[in-house]
Design an enzyme around this catalytic site. Structure first.
Site, PDB file in Angstrom:
ATOM      1  CD  GLU A 159      17.681  49.991 -30.409  1.00 42.75           C
ATOM      2  OE1 GLU A 159      18.652  49.439 -30.938  1.00 42.75           O
ATOM      3  OE2 GLU A 159      17.339  49.770 -29.226  1.00 42.75           O
ATOM      4  CG  ASP A 201      16.140  49.357 -35.501  1.00 43.41           C
ATOM      5  OD1 ASP A 201      16.560  49.932 -36.521  1.00 43.41           O
ATOM      6  OD2 ASP A 201      16.621  48.285 -35.092  1.00 43.41           O
ATOM      7  CB  ILE A 202      17.024  54.759 -33.555  1.00 46.62           C
ATOM      8  CG1 ILE A 202      15.635  55.335 -33.230  1.00 46.62           C
ATOM      9  CG2 ILE A 202      18.048  55.882 -33.675  1.00 46.62           C
ATOM     10  CD1 ILE A 202      15.547  55.999 -31.872  1.00 46.62           C
TER      11      ILE A 202
END
Length: 306
Positions: free
Chosen positions: A227, A184-185
């Site tokens: 995300e 994920d970001i």
């Protein structure tokens, strides 16, 4: 006489396990073209809703007097319009606060539309369909919504889970390696808070499209939710998968994300896991990869663990 309103019920998979039933209806308007055209919402609050465009103008905005009402805070009261001019259909921004985008390019003047074009209005995305086979295009679009994420254009969670279950069975049957990457970001909430949710959407879409170019056809790349993303790598062992994960990490770290003339630093944290005999369900496999992702976060982010 205008055609009667057509009503259809369709189900679409949402984030998590619930399914949303959306009412799809056509607009009751007069035809001015030899071929039909329409907008289909592929991302937003009324996923899958179709708006038939047969009048000289169709407005989009938050106000209830628009033909297409999008009840989102980042949509202006009268945001954009679709209009016919010289036998062509055009999209035009109506001085909105956040702008209108055609295939990710801001609409600065009335711009011509082609079948398949994507029109972004605030936090919603519409697909423009035009031609004699509009119903076929529409049903193909609806089918795509069941397996693809409307914002990023990659596979969705439903497709990912079905693919992972199938590949786990195949890996066990033929005793071949299977690895899973969950990533994920980093600090994505901060991106939304500082730059706005439209910038966050831009980052998600750009990141997905950049990574997609590296993913082989036999692999599965999907948006897991929010995300978080996943990549399934059939027949790749953990060493090869970790090298690939590092390649992706470097790609994102080195990529320039620029939105509204502002550069947004973006990095990702990645957890890698290999299927083991005790993993009987996709949820077990995902849990291990997610645990490694959590370790990557706790150990400083922007790194690969597993």
């Amino acid at each position: 006489m205008a055609p009667a309103e057509a009503v259809v019920l369709a189900s679409f998979p949402m984030a998590g396990d619930e399914t949303r039933v959306t009412k799809i209806s056509t607009l009751n308007v007069h035809a001015h073209r030899s071929t039909e055209c329409c907008l289909v919402q592929i991302h937003g609050p009324e996923l899958g809703k179709k708006y038939l465009i047969e009048d000289a103008e169709l407005t989009i905005g938050r106000d209830q007097h628009n033909h297409v009402v999008v009840d989102l805070d980042n949509v202006s009261r009268r945001h954009a319009r679709i209009l016919g001019r010289g036998g062509k259909m055009l999209v035009e921004d109506l001085g909105s606060t956040n702008g209108t985008f055609l295939n990710d390019q801001e609409v600065l003047q009335a711009s011509p539309l082609r079948s398949g074009d994507l029109v972004k209005v605030g936090g919603s995305i519409f697909k423009f369909l035009d031609g004699d086979n509009i119903e076929t295009q529409y049903h193909e679009t609806i089918y795509t919504l069941t397996i693809a994420d409307g914002l990023t254009g990659i596979n969705n969670k439903r497709y990912f889970l079905e693919y992972l279950e199938k590949e786990m069975g195949r890996s066990t049957r033929y005793q071949r390696s299977l690895t899973l990457m969950m990533f994920d970001i980093d600090h994505f909430k901060q991106i939304n808070d500082v730059h706005g949710h439209l910038a966050g959407d831009y980052v998600l879409r750009e990141l997905a499209q950049s990574i997609k170019r590296l993913v082989r056809r036999e692999q599965c790349f999907a948006r897991y939710g929010g995300e978080e993303f996943a990549i399934v790598l059939p027949e790749d062992g953990p060493e090869k998968a970790s090298l690939f994960a590092e390649k992706i990490r470097r790609l994102v770290e080195g990529k320039s994300f620029v939105y509204d003339d502002k550069e947004i630093p973006v990095t990702i944290s990645i957890g890698v896991a290999e299927q083991t005999p005790d993993m009987l369900e996709p949820t077990h496999f995902i849990k291990v990869a997610d645990a490694n992702l959590y370790k990557a976060k706790k150990s400083g982010r922007n790194r690969v663990v597993g």
